[in-house]
Enzyme design. Structure first.
Site, PDB file in Angstrom:
ATOM      1  N   SER A 147       0.811  -1.151   0.011  1.00 60.96           N
ATOM      2  CA  SER A 147       0.016   0.002  -0.072  1.00 60.96           C
ATOM      3  C   SER A 147       0.742   1.215  -0.025  1.00 60.96           C
ATOM      4  O   SER A 147       2.111   1.265   0.658  1.00 60.96           O
ATOM      5  CB  SER A 147      -1.143   0.033   1.235  1.00 60.96           C
ATOM      6  N   TYR A 160      -2.500  -0.835   9.892  1.00 60.77           N
ATOM      7  CA  TYR A 160      -2.348  -1.582   8.670  1.00 60.77           C
ATOM      8  C   TYR A 160      -1.268  -1.096   7.754  1.00 60.77           C
ATOM      9  O   TYR A 160      -0.647  -2.096   7.145  1.00 60.77           O
ATOM     10  CB  TYR A 160      -3.717  -0.819   7.926  1.00 60.77           C
TER      11      TYR A 160
END
Length: 255
Positions: A147, A160
């Site tokens: 990400s 995350y």
């Protein structure tokens, strides 16, 4: 009958979003596809039908990537499916795409939340890859999905982003350890993409969409079609010499 030389890709979480786009992008390049889904068998079958409509071969298998104890059985099911459809014992490309979203501060994240993230985003990637290594052909490829949040610091994205950071380090170690088998391993880090991920927050929130567009050099939010074809190209022979790299695909966010 499909030729023995046909390439086969396994994409986890291939029934929706970026996984689906990647599966269909690979199919357009003549790569056959195995996708996994967690709960939505109906959506997975739509992907299979779309690929078959292109003239390719595809199949779908159920898999919870957070349940390591099921991986050995999954590998057996995959081997059986490879034999039934392609007459082969191995596949060429593994794309570790399946994931869940999480939005909470480090201060407020619970142990249960962190464990759930870890099980899917790191432990699952680690042990699924380990389990499937005998089924990946020598000279194959692995792409892990990370990400932009490992570089771009966004509030309530720390837990995350940290898991994705672990995947990025794992990618380099895999590339080194699998080098004797000529298996290249890279990690793709998408920026903010307008999908149903996180409840469709990027896609459906106009204010957030505009804020992301304003901080992106190319002036818009990302679309699934910005990511799937890129992953497909990374798996092509044209990129055979790309290895152990983190490739951000964000249109130039926060530069």
């Amino acid at each position: 009958m499909t030729s023995q030389t046909s390439q086969i890709a396994l994409i986890t979480g291939g029934s929706r979003g970026l996984g689906r786009n990647t599966a269909e992008s690979l199919a357009r390049r003549g790569v056959d596809v195995v996708i996994t889904y967690n709960a939505r068998a109906d959506e997975a079958q739509k992907v299979v039908a779309a690929i078959e409509a292109m003239g390719g071969k595809a199949t779908a298998l159920q898999l919870d990537t957070g349940s390591v104890e099921t991986f050995a059985q999954f590998a057996g099911e995959l081997r059986q499916r490879l034999q039934e459809i392609w007459g082969r014992d191995q596949f060429d490309f593994l794309v570790n795409n399946a994931g869940t979203s999480h939005h909470n501060s480090i201060e407020k994240t619970t142990e249960a939340e962190l464990d759930a993230l870890y099980n899917v985003h790191f432990k699952g990637v680690f042990f699924l890859t380990q389990t499937l290594l005998p089924l990946i052909r020598d000279g194959g490829r692995i792409v892990n999905i990370s990400s932009g949040l490992t570089r771009i610091i966004v509030p309530e994205s720390g837990p995350y982003g940290a898991m994705k950071g672990a995947v990025e380090v794992l990618t380099k170690y895999l590339a080194k350890e699998l080098a004797p088998r000529r298996i290249a391993v890279n990690v793709v880090a998408p920026g903010a993409i307008a999908t149903d991920f996180s409840g469709g927050v990027v896609r459906d929130n106009p204010d957030l969409n505009k804020r992301i567009a304003d901080m992106t050099a190319l002036g818009r939010t990302g679309q699934p079609d910005d990511i799937g074809p890129m992953i497909a190209s990374l798996l092509s022979e044209d990129n055979r010499w790309v290895n152990a790299q983190r490739i951000e695909v964000s249109g130039g966010m926060a530069i």
